[in-house]
Design an enzyme around this catalytic site. Structure first.
Site, PDB file in Angstrom:
ATOM      1  CE  LYS A 213      38.242  10.223  27.528  1.00 29.57           C
ATOM      2  NZ  LYS A 213      38.878  10.072  26.208  1.00 29.57           N
TER       3      LYS A 213
ATOM      4  CE1 TYR B 170      34.203  10.714  28.257  1.00 28.96           C
ATOM      5  CE2 TYR B 170      32.794  11.389  26.416  1.00 28.96           C
ATOM      6  CZ  TYR B 170      34.055  11.145  26.937  1.00 28.96           C
ATOM      7  OH  TYR B 170      35.160  11.334  26.159  1.00 28.96           O
TER       8      TYR B 170
ATOM      9  CE1 TYR C  37      43.056  10.335  24.554  1.00 29.16           C
ATOM     10  CE2 TYR C  37      44.437  12.073  23.636  1.00 29.16           C
ATOM     11  CZ  TYR C  37      43.390  11.672  24.431  1.00 29.16           C
ATOM     12  OH  TYR C  37      42.689  12.613  25.091  1.00 29.16           O
TER      13      TYR C  37
ATOM     14  CB  VAL D 126      40.078  17.649  22.377  1.00 29.12           C
ATOM     15  CG1 VAL D 126      40.429  16.320  21.772  1.00 29.12           C
ATOM     16  CG2 VAL D 126      38.759  17.611  23.100  1.00 29.12           C
TER      17      VAL D 126
ATOM     18  CB  SER E 200      40.630  13.172  27.318  1.00 30.27           C
ATOM     19  OG  SER E 200      39.755  12.704  26.330  1.00 30.27           O
TER      20      SER E 200
HETATM   21  N1  GLN Z   1      34.820  15.077  25.265  1.00 30.08           N
HETATM   22  C1  GLN Z   1      35.833  14.708  24.321  1.00 30.08           C
HETATM   23  C2  GLN Z   1      35.344  13.574  23.419  1.00 30.08           C
HETATM   24  O1  GLN Z   1      34.751  12.666  23.929  1.00 30.08           O
HETATM   25  C3  GLN Z   1      37.050  14.274  25.043  1.00 30.08           C
HETATM   26  C4  GLN Z   1      38.130  13.795  24.130  1.00 30.08           C
HETATM   27  C5  GLN Z   1      39.482  14.267  24.476  1.00 30.08           C
HETATM   28  O2  GLN Z   1      39.719  15.195  25.231  1.00 30.08           O
HETATM   29  N2  GLN Z   1      40.479  13.628  23.876  1.00 30.08           N
HETATM   30  O3  GLN Z   1      35.534  13.613  22.236  1.00 30.08           O
END
Ligand code: GLN
Length: 610
Positions: A67, A189, A241, A259, A64
């Site tokens: 992003k 993505y 988040y 994550v 993430s």
């Molecule tokens: N690729 C992961 C997902 O879409 C990214 C989520 C994350 O890092 N919080 O679940």
């Protein structure tokens, strides 16, 4: 070299390495292979240095943390208007994988949750899958300052198991946020999330944001300053988040987590932070990562809102035209007049970084102290940065002074690009073009002096040619001595712009200027030249070396066509044996008097400037 900051990072690493809370993410099966003990910390400065400890070169997938960068890429290529039709900027307070769309617009609430990120990825430019992937990777490469690649195992793992993200993409298609086949942006993505980075890369990417979008190591602009502001805003409100509120409250820096265990945090203008440790808390944020950022913020006082910066005074010195003069060597008559009326000129020297509050403070002093002045110079030579507010206030101040019937100059703005651009788009009261270009402080001062002299009824001299008898160094000479000296001079002439004396060269003569003007320049530390003084007829150049024969201390260039007589030091040395010891003594005495006067002027100027 172990610097204090590195030692501090090592201490943080030692402190938190033993922490074994949290769990490695397994919902993407490949991520489950991570070693929970991996732990790296890196800090990158805005001048391109990276300090790193622990497993700072262990690769992991960006997830993430990609992003905000993808959002920046979308903004850069499509503009805010188009991007915000598909994705908002409102924190959701939900988990990263929540299926939350704005009930009215159907748009994802922000680009940091998966729904918003998938929508954002659909903006990556390119008319084929390959081109889009290349554009996306290239953008990340530019941020990191090195070539990155996709971890194919993690990508395949997520592609094959990412049913929830697939559902989100199809929902977005249903709400017309995505057009065409939703599998395409979804796949990009997944690849974007699978870019392999190290926490050293994260620190560098963060430093690029901290540096306003210029990658510190490569010097290349990656994102416009404007969009950097937008990306950092989104990171502040949505980067962590459903932990975003607490994060900004406690840590106070825009940040983003992923994550795989990475956290990237930005201290705007100062540094970038990258931490990597796979075990996550229940919200999906790296446990050690959060602890490290909290500790860094607390121990160094990095919280953006907790450390109000004290305004540094913008005004360095304020002086009167009676004390500080232009570099034109003026005749005594004019110097006396300036001592009387020079106070009509006020010179204000500003310095440092100018912004709204510092300029505003200076403005009050300037207006008060220039109440009785007819000429005001705002010297910006020592200013190293100005923001838009400072430009506005300075130009408004100048206009106001002009409206009050004064002559007001902003001096030395030729190298201040922001201000020059502002001034160029802002022709206002009075004319900037008296000198048909931006004046240096000396040019402005010279012009002001000439004007107040005229107002005081003293016409500044036009620099008439000087005879040998009028030379400073020939004071008190008998007619016979003048004739004797004259016989020992070599006539010389130069065109305007020609070098008369080069700094560092051997000194074996001096020149009596009879016609024209020269500038004395010193090489400065920026590789340029600083004008030290201007000399005209009646002055000599090169005389400084007469007593000690040291190499030339400065460069002398003809500012106009120049004429004069050269006295070779060899000829000077022969004077005693030619029965002219008296002449030699008088020359040396006059030289000593000239140097003494110059020292006194310098001392006075230094006093009035400090
Ligand atoms: N690729 C992961 C997902 O879409 C990214 C989520 C994350 O890092 N919080 O679940």
């Amino acid at each position: 070299m172990p610097t204090p900051i590195l030692k501090h990072l090592q201490t943080l690493h030692d402190t938190f390495a033993s922490l074994d809370d949290g769990a490695v993410a397994t919902y993407i099966p490949e991520l489950g292979r991570a070693d929970p003990s991996w732990f790296g910390i890196a800090i990158a400065t805005v001048d391109g240095v990276v300090y790193e400890v622990g497993d700072s070169r262990q690769e992991f997938t960006i997830q993430s943390i990609s992003k905000p960068f993808a959002y920046g890429l979308a903004l850069e290529h499509h503009g805010l208007k188009r991007v915000s039709r598909r994705v908002g900027v409102e924190p959701s307070g939900d988990a990263f994988n929540s299926i939350s769309l704005d009930p009215r617009s159907g748009r994802p609430l922000n680009p940091m949750i998966n729904a918003g990120a998938i929508a954002t990825t659909s903006f990556v430019p390119g008319d084929s899958r390959e081109k889009r992937e290349r554009a996306m990777l290239g953008f990340f490469d530019a941020f990191a300052g090195r070539d990155l690649s996709v971890d194919e195992a993690v990508y395949r793992s997520e592609r094959d198991t990412g049913h929830r993200n697939r559902a989100i993409a199809h929902l977005l298609r249903n709400a017309d946020v995505l057009e065409g086949d939703p599998e395409e942006p979804l796949d990009l993505y997944f690849r974007q999330c699978s870019i392999a980075v190290t926490c050293s890369d994260l620190a560098r990417m963060a430093a690029c944001l901290a540096a306003g979008g210029i990658q510190p190591s490569t010097g290349k602009r990656v994102l416009s300053t404007h969009n950097v502001g937008r990306v950092l805003s989104i990171m502040s409100s949505c980067g962590m988040y459903d932990f975003a509120g607490e994060w900004i409250f406690e840590v106070g820096m825009p940040a983003k987590s992923g994550v795989a265990g990475g956290i990237l945090a930005v201290l705007p203008g100062q540094l970038g932070i990258g931490v990597f440790s796979p075990p996550l808390d229940e919200r999906g944020n790296s446990v050690r990562g959060i602890r490290v950022c909290k500790a860094l913020s607390r121990e160094f006082g990095l919280h953006l809102f907790n450390s109000p910066r004290v305004v540094l005074p913008a005004l360095r010195a304020s002086c009167s035209g009676a004390d500080v003069h232009s570099k034109r060597r003026r005749p005594l008559r004019e110097l006396e007049a300036l001592a009387r009326v020079g106070g009509k000129i006020r010179l204000f020297e500003l310095h440092g970084r100018l912004e709204l509050s510092s300029v505003e403070m200076a403005t009050r002093t300037i207006l008060r102290e220039s109440a009785d002045a007819s000429h005001v110079i705002l010297d910006l030579e020592r200013v190293f940065d100005l923001d838009a507010a400072a430009c506005r206030l300075l130009v408004d101040l100048r206009d106001q002074l002009e409206r009050d019937g004064k002559r007001a100059f902003l001096a030395c703005i030729h190298e201040k690009e922001t201000l020059r651009t502002y001034v160029d788009g802002h022709r206002s009261v009075g004319d900037w073009e008296v000198l048909d270009r931006y004046p240096t402080r000396d040019e402005a001062l010279d012009l002001c002096e000439n004007e107040v002299l005229v107002q005081a009824g003293v016409r500044p001299a036009e620099l008439p040619p000087a005879t040998l008898a009028e030379q400073e160094l020939c004071r008190g000479f008998t007619r016979a001595e003048i004739t004797a000296l004259e016989a020992r001079l070599r006539p010389a002439r130069w065109n305007a712009g020609e070098t008369v004396i080069a700094q560092g060269s051997t000194a074996d003569w001096l020149l009596f200027i009879s016609l024209g003007e020269v500038g004395v320049f010193l090489n400065n530390s920026h590789g340029g030249e600083t004008l030290l003084t201007r000399l005209g007829p009646g002055s000599s150049v090169g005389e400084l070396a007469l007593p000690d024969r040291q190499p030339r201390a400065g460069t002398i260039r003809a500012l106009t066509p120049l004429e004069g007589g050269i006295l070779d030091f060899a000829a000077f040395d022969r004077l005693p044996e030619e029965g002219l010891v008296q002449l030699q003594l008088k020359l040396l005495t006059n030289l000593a008097a000239v140097l003494a006067a110059r020292l006194r002027t310098a001392a006075r100027e230094i006093r009035s400037l400090t």
